[in-house]
Design an enzyme around this catalytic site. Sequence first.
Site, short mmCIF file in Angstrom:
data_model
loop_
_atom_site.label_atom_id
_atom_site.label_comp_id
_atom_site.label_asym_id
_atom_site.label_seq_id
_atom_site.Cartn_x
_atom_site.Cartn_y
_atom_site.Cartn_z
CG ASP A 62 46.88 63.47 29.65
OD1 ASP A 62 46.01 64.27 30.04
OD2 ASP A 62 47.79 63.79 28.86
CB VAL A 63 41.16 63.57 31.68
CG1 VAL A 63 41.02 62.66 32.88
CG2 VAL A 63 41.59 64.97 32.08
CG ASN A 89 38.76 66.60 41.02
OD1 ASN A 89 38.34 67.63 41.55
ND2 ASN A 89 40.04 66.23 41.08
CE1 TYR A 141 34.01 68.06 39.94
CE2 TYR A 141 32.21 68.72 41.39
CZ TYR A 141 33.42 68.98 40.76
OH TYR A 141 34.03 70.19 40.96
#
Length: 238
Positions: A62-63, A89, A141
């Site tokens: 879980d970012v 992302n 990214y």
Amino acid sequence: MNNTEKVAIVTGAGTGVGRAAALALMKAGYAVALAGRRKDKLDEVAAEGAGAQGKSLVVPTDVADPGSIKALFAAVKARYGRLDVLFNNAGIGAPAMPIEDLPLDKWRAVVDTNLTGPFVCTQEAFRMMKAQTPRPMAAAYTSTKHAITGLTKQTALDGRPFDICCGQIDIGNAATPLTDRMVQGAGVMQPDGRMMQEARMDADHVGDAVVYMAGLPLSTNVLFMTVMANQMPFVGRG
């Protein structure tokens, strides 16, 4: 792991653009750490990649939780000993409503996931990359609204002395479950208030773009790239 194998982390790897990018990186020869909240979806991507001899490591993450991010990078370090590419992302949205009605907890949830999460991931990537011998094929990214653009620029600047590259891909209308609503019923709201369906593009093209950026030598960096459906509203909605 052999000494020539490249290692990537993809957050939000279970579906949509993250899935496409993870599979493209595996196809290109990367060992990919698949990070996301739904282990069942990550397992599906891992199985699909393995069907084409792709290598991956499933790490439920879980970012929005810094502790979960640290566990992700610890798992990658323990398995592979290095990191070449970070693809930030994972992201969420808030319910569509007038700004004055948006609950603060919804705002914080989006900020924690879309901005703070990529920042903490970038910190952990720097710690790993600075401690290892620089080599080609490093790219990162980040994607979320305008705030992430500043983080991308600063990360690219701070990484220069260490041969760490950072680039941002802005994605317009990739065909994923998240954008199915764009081609269903009345479609989605436009800047002038009208509802209309919008053109989409194959998410695999985003994966190809990630592989291109990651494959550049460390003397070259794509700082910003926009990949969008040609017939969508020009450069999205801002």
